[in-house]
Design a protein around this motif. Sequence first.
Motif, PDB file in Angstrom:
ATOM      1  N   MET A 254      39.402  27.804  51.758  1.00 33.57           N
ATOM      2  CA  MET A 254      39.850  29.064  52.362  1.00 33.57           C
ATOM      3  C   MET A 254      39.133  30.102  51.851  1.00 33.57           C
ATOM      4  SD  MET A 254      43.769  30.303  52.107  1.00 33.57           S
ATOM      5  CE  MET A 254      44.462  29.904  53.992  1.00 33.57           C
ATOM      6  N   ALA A 255      38.787  31.128  52.612  1.00 33.14           N
ATOM      7  CA  ALA A 255      38.012  32.487  52.167  1.00 33.14           C
ATOM      8  C   ALA A 255      39.329  33.483  51.832  1.00 33.14           C
ATOM      9  CB  ALA A 255      37.050  33.026  53.076  1.00 33.14           C
ATOM     10  N   TYR A 256      39.013  34.177  50.875  1.00 26.18           N
ATOM     11  CA  TYR A 256      40.215  35.261  50.472  1.00 26.18           C
ATOM     12  C   TYR A 256      39.290  36.595  50.688  1.00 26.18           C
ATOM     13  CZ  TYR A 256      42.844  31.548  48.441  1.00 26.18           C
ATOM     14  OH  TYR A 256      43.498  30.355  48.140  1.00 26.18           O
ATOM     15  N   ASP A 257      40.310  37.792  50.966  1.00 25.10           N
ATOM     16  CA  ASP A 257      39.685  39.208  50.726  1.00 25.10           C
ATOM     17  C   ASP A 257      39.890  39.604  49.729  1.00 25.10           C
ATOM     18  OD1 ASP A 257      38.560  41.450  51.752  1.00 25.10           O
ATOM     19  OD2 ASP A 257      40.249  41.969  53.235  1.00 25.10           O
ATOM     20  N   PHE A 258      39.457  40.611  49.157  1.00 29.51           N
ATOM     21  CA  PHE A 258      39.797  41.452  48.002  1.00 29.51           C
ATOM     22  C   PHE A 258      39.444  42.719  47.946  1.00 29.51           C
ATOM     23  CE2 PHE A 258      35.158  40.163  47.762  1.00 29.51           C
ATOM     24  CZ  PHE A 258      34.798  41.141  46.937  1.00 29.51           C
ATOM     25  N   GLN A 259      39.929  43.568  46.997  1.00 24.89           N
ATOM     26  CA  GLN A 259      39.426  44.596  46.725  1.00 24.89           C
ATOM     27  C   GLN A 259      39.161  44.766  45.356  1.00 24.89           C
ATOM     28  OE1 GLN A 259      42.497  47.725  47.296  1.00 24.89           O
ATOM     29  NE2 GLN A 259      43.846  47.115  45.725  1.00 24.89           N
ATOM     30  N   ILE A 260      38.192  45.912  44.965  1.00 23.04           N
ATOM     31  CA  ILE A 260      37.914  46.364  43.532  1.00 23.04           C
ATOM     32  C   ILE A 260      39.027  47.314  43.092  1.00 23.04           C
ATOM     33  CG2 ILE A 260      36.094  47.293  42.147  1.00 23.04           C
ATOM     34  CD1 ILE A 260      35.298  44.529  43.244  1.00 23.04           C
ATOM     35  N   VAL A 261      39.342  47.230  41.777  1.00 22.66           N
ATOM     36  CA  VAL A 261      40.326  48.392  41.338  1.00 22.66           C
ATOM     37  C   VAL A 261      39.510  48.681  39.949  1.00 22.66           C
ATOM     38  CG1 VAL A 261      42.636  48.729  40.332  1.00 22.66           C
ATOM     39  CG2 VAL A 261      42.453  47.121  42.141  1.00 22.66           C
ATOM     40  N   VAL A 262      39.758  50.270  39.906  1.00 28.60           N
ATOM     41  CA  VAL A 262      38.912  50.950  38.766  1.00 28.60           C
ATOM     42  C   VAL A 262      40.030  51.871  38.189  1.00 28.60           C
ATOM     43  CG1 VAL A 262      37.377  52.743  37.951  1.00 28.60           C
ATOM     44  CG2 VAL A 262      36.490  50.991  40.089  1.00 28.60           C
TER      45      VAL A 262
END
Length: 140
Positions: free
Chosen positions: A1-9
């Motif tokens: 299963m593929a997941y989406d993500f975001q980068i957090v700074v």
Amino acid sequence: MAYDFQIVVDCTEPHTLADWWAETMGWNVEPQDEAFIKEMVAKGFATDEETTHHRGKLVWRAGAAIRHPETDQRVLFQFDAAAKSVKNRVHLDVFVGADQRDAVRDRLVERGATFLWAGRQGPHSWLTMADPESNEFCVT
């Protein structure tokens, strides 16, 4: 299963840094709904201390995000009172092409970035830089 993500700074000035990165990347700062924020404070779900003003608008103090103009890619800049003190364990690579690298570096330095060093591994080369809050990133 593929997941989406975001980068957090994590950063001390998330709205200012989001503006800087949006201009750098050609992305858009995500708008924040000022009426919704006011409603949340008025109903007691949030406090005035959880808000701030940026560019004349009421925004959440906790952060600001930028989005790619054509995709759902997102980077969130999240408030952290502690200033950066050690090298990043994760960083962004900004792909501009070898013929653009030096010009992009010069423009970013004019806008508050710091050039740290030039790197090379085999046929690959890059410029390591730091944004206005000292977060490292590479221009390649």
